[in-house]
Design a protein around this motif. Structure first.
Motif, PDB file in Angstrom:
ATOM      1  N   ALA A 208       0.939  -0.950   0.013  1.00  0.00           N
ATOM      2  CA  ALA A 208       0.365  -0.298  -0.242  1.00  0.00           C
ATOM      3  C   ALA A 208       1.585   0.992   0.366  1.00  0.00           C
ATOM      4  CB  ALA A 208      -0.851  -0.382   1.078  1.00  0.00           C
ATOM      5  N   MET A 209       1.478   1.051   0.845  1.00  0.00           N
ATOM      6  CA  MET A 209       2.881   2.088   0.360  1.00  0.00           C
ATOM      7  C   MET A 209       3.434   2.919  -0.635  1.00  0.00           C
ATOM      8  SD  MET A 209       4.415   4.440   3.586  1.00  0.00           S
ATOM      9  CE  MET A 209       3.885   3.860   5.173  1.00  0.00           C
ATOM     10  N   ASP A 210       3.924   1.196  -0.948  1.00  0.00           N
ATOM     11  CA  ASP A 210       4.942   1.513  -2.638  1.00  0.00           C
ATOM     12  C   ASP A 210       3.349   2.216  -3.225  1.00  0.00           C
ATOM     13  OD1 ASP A 210       6.597   0.404  -1.611  1.00  0.00           O
ATOM     14  OD2 ASP A 210       6.251  -1.665  -2.271  1.00  0.00           O
ATOM     15  N   PHE A 211       2.658   1.984  -3.984  1.00  0.00           N
ATOM     16  CA  PHE A 211       1.449   2.450  -4.202  1.00  0.00           C
ATOM     17  C   PHE A 211       0.817   3.722  -4.468  1.00  0.00           C
ATOM     18  CE2 PHE A 211      -2.551   3.307  -6.970  1.00  0.00           C
ATOM     19  CZ  PHE A 211      -2.158   3.174  -7.791  1.00  0.00           C
ATOM     20  N   ASP A 212       0.994   4.247  -2.986  1.00  0.00           N
ATOM     21  CA  ASP A 212       0.448   4.997  -2.440  1.00  0.00           C
ATOM     22  C   ASP A 212       1.435   6.484  -2.590  1.00  0.00           C
ATOM     23  OD1 ASP A 212      -1.741   7.479  -1.002  1.00  0.00           O
ATOM     24  OD2 ASP A 212       0.523   7.448   0.232  1.00  0.00           O
ATOM     25  N   ASN A 213       2.962   5.877  -2.792  1.00  0.00           N
ATOM     26  CA  ASN A 213       4.144   6.839  -3.059  1.00  0.00           C
ATOM     27  C   ASN A 213       3.988   6.782  -4.523  1.00  0.00           C
ATOM     28  OD1 ASN A 213       4.864   7.018  -0.595  1.00  0.00           O
ATOM     29  ND2 ASN A 213       6.666   5.204  -0.362  1.00  0.00           N
TER      30      ASN A 213
ATOM     31  N   ASN B 177      -2.311   5.087 -17.184  1.00  0.00           N
ATOM     32  CA  ASN B 177      -1.700   3.753 -17.206  1.00  0.00           C
ATOM     33  C   ASN B 177      -1.557   3.082 -15.530  1.00  0.00           C
ATOM     34  OD1 ASN B 177      -2.118   3.982 -20.162  1.00  0.00           O
ATOM     35  ND2 ASN B 177      -0.660   5.067 -20.148  1.00  0.00           N
ATOM     36  N   TYR B 178      -1.653   3.240 -15.440  1.00  0.00           N
ATOM     37  CA  TYR B 178      -1.716   2.962 -13.731  1.00  0.00           C
ATOM     38  C   TYR B 178      -1.207   1.139 -13.236  1.00  0.00           C
ATOM     39  CZ  TYR B 178      -5.928   0.964 -12.015  1.00  0.00           C
ATOM     40  OH  TYR B 178      -6.550   0.127 -12.051  1.00  0.00           O
ATOM     41  N   MET B 179      -1.615   0.567 -14.167  1.00  0.00           N
ATOM     42  CA  MET B 179      -1.707  -0.823 -14.161  1.00  0.00           C
ATOM     43  C   MET B 179      -0.339  -1.287 -14.381  1.00  0.00           C
ATOM     44  SD  MET B 179      -4.400  -2.043 -12.782  1.00  0.00           S
ATOM     45  CE  MET B 179      -4.174  -4.034 -13.248  1.00  0.00           C
ATOM     46  N   THR B 180       0.167  -0.533 -15.305  1.00  0.00           N
ATOM     47  CA  THR B 180       1.005  -1.218 -16.106  1.00  0.00           C
ATOM     48  C   THR B 180       2.389  -0.988 -15.424  1.00  0.00           C
ATOM     49  OG1 THR B 180       1.745  -0.037 -18.069  1.00  0.00           O
ATOM     50  CG2 THR B 180       0.044  -2.548 -18.076  1.00  0.00           C
ATOM     51  N   LYS B 181       2.087   1.060 -15.194  1.00  0.00           N
ATOM     52  CA  LYS B 181       3.370   1.570 -15.052  1.00  0.00           C
ATOM     53  C   LYS B 181       3.679   1.295 -12.979  1.00  0.00           C
ATOM     54  CE  LYS B 181       4.334   3.699 -18.581  1.00  0.00           C
ATOM     55  NZ  LYS B 181       5.381   3.334 -19.149  1.00  0.00           N
TER      56      LYS B 181
ATOM     57  N   ALA C  46       0.366  -2.109  -8.629  1.00  0.00           N
ATOM     58  CA  ALA C  46      -1.392  -2.086  -8.835  1.00  0.00           C
ATOM     59  C   ALA C  46      -2.288  -3.052  -8.342  1.00  0.00           C
ATOM     60  CB  ALA C  46      -0.950  -1.309 -10.195  1.00  0.00           C
ATOM     61  N   LYS C  47      -2.322  -4.459  -8.792  1.00  0.00           N
ATOM     62  CA  LYS C  47      -3.569  -5.148  -8.852  1.00  0.00           C
ATOM     63  C   LYS C  47      -3.986  -5.291  -7.397  1.00  0.00           C
ATOM     64  CE  LYS C  47      -6.539  -7.773 -10.604  1.00  0.00           C
ATOM     65  NZ  LYS C  47      -7.430  -6.629 -11.615  1.00  0.00           N
ATOM     66  N   ILE C  48      -2.935  -5.655  -6.506  1.00  0.00           N
ATOM     67  CA  ILE C  48      -3.130  -5.838  -4.851  1.00  0.00           C
ATOM     68  C   ILE C  48      -3.914  -4.098  -4.680  1.00  0.00           C
ATOM     69  CG2 ILE C  48      -0.626  -5.009  -4.384  1.00  0.00           C
ATOM     70  CD1 ILE C  48      -1.683  -7.267  -2.304  1.00  0.00           C
ATOM     71  N   ALA C  49      -2.796  -3.269  -4.991  1.00  0.00           N
ATOM     72  CA  ALA C  49      -4.132  -1.899  -4.284  1.00  0.00           C
ATOM     73  C   ALA C  49      -5.354  -1.272  -4.708  1.00  0.00           C
ATOM     74  CB  ALA C  49      -2.765  -0.639  -4.540  1.00  0.00           C
ATOM     75  N   HIS C  50      -5.556  -1.445  -6.169  1.00  0.00           N
ATOM     76  CA  HIS C  50      -7.005  -1.509  -6.746  1.00  0.00           C
ATOM     77  C   HIS C  50      -6.837  -3.272  -7.346  1.00  0.00           C
ATOM     78  CE1 HIS C  50      -7.299   1.892  -5.843  1.00  0.00           C
ATOM     79  NE2 HIS C  50      -5.972   2.681  -6.370  1.00  0.00           N
ATOM     80  N   PRO C  51      -7.962  -3.754  -6.782  1.00  0.00           N
ATOM     81  CA  PRO C  51      -8.452  -5.259  -7.180  1.00  0.00           C
ATOM     82  C   PRO C  51      -8.971  -4.903  -8.369  1.00  0.00           C
ATOM     83  CG  PRO C  51      -7.689  -5.304  -4.898  1.00  0.00           C
ATOM     84  CD  PRO C  51      -7.948  -3.999  -4.959  1.00  0.00           C
ATOM     85  N   TRP C  52     -10.223  -3.561  -8.412  1.00  0.00           N
ATOM     86  CA  TRP C  52     -11.059  -3.249  -9.105  1.00  0.00           C
ATOM     87  C   TRP C  52     -10.609  -2.216  -9.345  1.00  0.00           C
ATOM     88  CZ3 TRP C  52     -12.044  -6.630  -5.273  1.00  0.00           C
ATOM     89  CH2 TRP C  52     -12.500  -7.706  -5.963  1.00  0.00           C
TER      90      TRP C  52
END
Length: 274
Positions: A195-200, A216-220, A224-230
Motif C-alpha cells: 500500500a505504501m509503495d503504490f501510494d508513494n 496507465n497505472y496498471m502497467t506503470k 497496482a493490482k493488490i492496491a486496486h483489485p478493481w
C-alpha cells in the motif's frame, strides 16, 4: 442556486478526495474527517455554484448523470455499520441544469451514449465527504458514474470534456480512494508495504506531472493490482486530473492511513495559465 442562475465565478481547481471508510461520517479519530471539516475554510474558500461528484460507488457501462429535481436522496450503500450512520441525511438540492450540461459536453466530445438517471440520489462516496465539506447542504449536487470496464485514459478524457464547467463556477470532485483493497484491511498498527509503495508512486507521479503514467497505472505502478483489485475507486482521480487541464499542477493536500492499508491521500489539481 444552480449554475446559470447567478454570476459564475470561475473555479481554477479540481479535487480528488479519498473518502476511505463510511466510518468517516462519525469517527472523530480519523484525521481525514477533520481535514474535510476544514475544507471550505482552509482548502477551497470559494463557494461554487454547484458541485459535480464522480464517485467510485456508482458503476455503469456508459457515462450516466443523476438528474434530480428537488432534493437528492441519501443512499446507504454500506452494510454492518453503527445504526446512527443510517440516520444521517445529506439532502442537497439536485442540479438538473448541471446534469444536462455534463451530458451535452460529453456528447460533443465524442461520448455518444450518455444517460440520465432521474431517481438515483447520492451514494456514500458523494454524501459522506460533502456532509463534512459543506454541512449546510445548500449547494446543488450532481453525480457522474464511472465505467469499470474502461481504462484510466477513458476517464481522463471524460475529465477533459468537462473542463469548461470550471469556467461556469462548478466544483469538480473525484471521490474514491488512493488505495482500496477491502480484503486486506486490518485493525493493526503500521501500513502494508504494498500500500505504501503504490501510494508513494501515485504521489510522485502526480506532483511531477506524469499524468500519462497515472492513466496507465496498471502497467506503470508497483503493486497496482493488490492496491486496486478493481479500478472503481481510482478512476475518479483520472476525471479530476483531466478536468484540470494537461499542464495542471497537482498538490497533495491531505495524507493519513487507517486499517493497515487504506490511504486517505487527497489531491488538488490547479489549472495553469496557457
Amino acid at each position: 442556486m444552480e449554475m446559470g442562475s447567478q454570476i459564475a465565478v470561475p473555479v481554477k481547481e479540481t479535487f480528488f478526495i479519498s473518502h476511505g471508510s463510511p466510518m468517516l461520517s462519525i469517527d472523530d479519530s480519523l484525521p481525514a474527517r477533520h481535514f474535510l471539516k476544514c475544507f471550505k475554510q482552509k482548502v477551497f474558500t470559494q463557494k461554487p455554484n454547484s458541485i459535480l461528484v464522480i464517485s467510485g460507488h456508482w458503476e455503469t457501462s456508459e457515462p450516466t448523470v443523476n438528474c434530480i429535481t428537488g432534493l437528492n436522496d441519501t443512499i446507504y450503500d454500506f452494510y454492518g455499520f453503527p445504526e446512527q450512520m443510517y440516520q444521517l441525511k445529506y439532502q442537497a438540492p439536485g442540479a438538473p441544469k448541471l446534469a444536462k450540461r455534463v451530458k451535452e459536453l460529453l456528447k460533443s466530445s465524442g461520448f455518444n451514449r450518455v444517460h440520465e438517471d432521474n431517481n438515483r440520489g447520492l451514494d456514500h462516496g458523494a454524501w459522506v465527504p460533502l456532509m463534512l465539506m459543506y454541512p449546510e447542504a445548500d449547494i446543488p449536487v450532481c453525480q457522474l458514474s464511472v465505467q469499470t470496464k474502461r481504462d484510466g485514459t477513458h476517464h481522463f478524457n471524460i475529465g477533459k470534456a468537462l473542463a469548461p464547467l470550471k469556467e461556469e463556477g462548478v466544483l469538480i470532485v473525484g471521490s474514491g480512494s488512493a488505495t482500496h483493497n477491502l480484503r486486506a484491511l486490518r485493525n493493526t498498527a503500521g501500513v502494508a508495504s504494498w500500500a505504501m509503495d503504490f501510494d508513494n508512486w501515485l504521489k510522485e507521479s502526480l506532483v511531477n506531472g506524469r499524468y500519462e503514467d497515472v492513466n496507465n497505472y496498471m502497467t506503470k505502478a508497483p503493486c497496482a493490482k493488490i492496491a486496486h483489485p478493481w479500478p472503481d475507486h481510482l478512476y475518479p482521480i483520472h476525471v479530476a486530473m483531466g478536468a484540470a487541464g494537461e499542464n495542471a499542477k497537482a498538490e497533495l493536500i491531505h495524507h493519513s492511513w487507517s486499517n493497515h492499508a487504506l490511504s486517505y491521500a487527497s489531491y488538488k489539481f490547479e489549472s495553469q495559465p496557457k
